[in-house]
Design a protein around this motif. Sequence first.
Motif, PDB file in Angstrom:
ATOM      1  N   LEU A   1     -11.872   8.472 -21.041  1.00  0.00           N
ATOM      2  CA  LEU A   1     -12.235   7.083 -21.365  1.00  0.00           C
ATOM      3  C   LEU A   1     -12.505   6.941 -22.858  1.00  0.00           C
ATOM      4  O   LEU A   1     -12.302   5.867 -23.437  1.00  0.00           O
TER       5      LEU A   1
ATOM      6  N   PHE B   1      -6.660   4.668 -23.346  1.00  0.00           N
ATOM      7  CA  PHE B   1      -6.732   3.424 -22.580  1.00  0.00           C
ATOM      8  C   PHE B   1      -5.428   3.262 -21.802  1.00  0.00           C
ATOM      9  O   PHE B   1      -4.349   3.255 -22.381  1.00  0.00           O
TER      10      PHE B   1
ATOM     11  N   THR C   1      -9.749   1.560 -16.390  1.00  0.00           N
ATOM     12  CA  THR C   1     -11.021   1.735 -17.091  1.00  0.00           C
ATOM     13  C   THR C   1     -12.201   1.295 -16.228  1.00  0.00           C
ATOM     14  O   THR C   1     -13.207   2.002 -16.122  1.00  0.00           O
TER      15      THR C   1
END
Length: 212
Positions: free
Chosen positions: A51, A55, A61
């Motif tokens: 994370l 992305f 996410t």
Amino acid sequence: MNIFRLLADLSHLLAIIILLIKIWKTRSCAGISGKSQILFAIVYTARYLDLLTTFVSAYNTIMKIVFIVASYATVYLMYVKFKATYDHNHDTFRIEFLLIPSAILALLINREFTVLEVLWTFSIYLESVAILPQLFLVSKTGEAESITSHYLFALGSYRGLYLLNWIYRYIAEDHYELIAIVAGVIQTVLYCDFFYLYITKVLKGKKLQLPA
């Protein structure tokens, strides 16, 4: 993304929601293995450190953050807020026997010898056996509440659906992750007895009991 992965993610999310609702509504951690929850928190932490560097999508996410936050929230509820209801006497599985081999195996067998890849591999290996303390606890007590059984079924279904996801991706995209597939098979096999009892007993309104 495909239908099997989506269903797997939803099943995983459902399992976590069932567990949190069970603990919060009953104000009790009875029948839940804190050691399994610690292992899951370690799994998600190690797996989702990307994370900080990568992305993929908003969905990806959000789901990662939810799993990390929910796992630590569960550990907090069990070891702090509702500590008095936690069954220390029966939750006695030695998790170091799962952590150490998983770490060693990740260092020896991985896709690429980098920090993030080794941690990802470690999380895959550890997740495949993280449910063992919970199954061990149910076996020692001899039975599980219906809500705990629903949680375990949803959690087991998540991994089984992920296996279908890997099969689909191999057929449709000619892509596969051997480490994830092997670990997923092991994890699903561990649930087989439980699945059988769940279908033959819990769905018929009976209490789930495992041989002690």
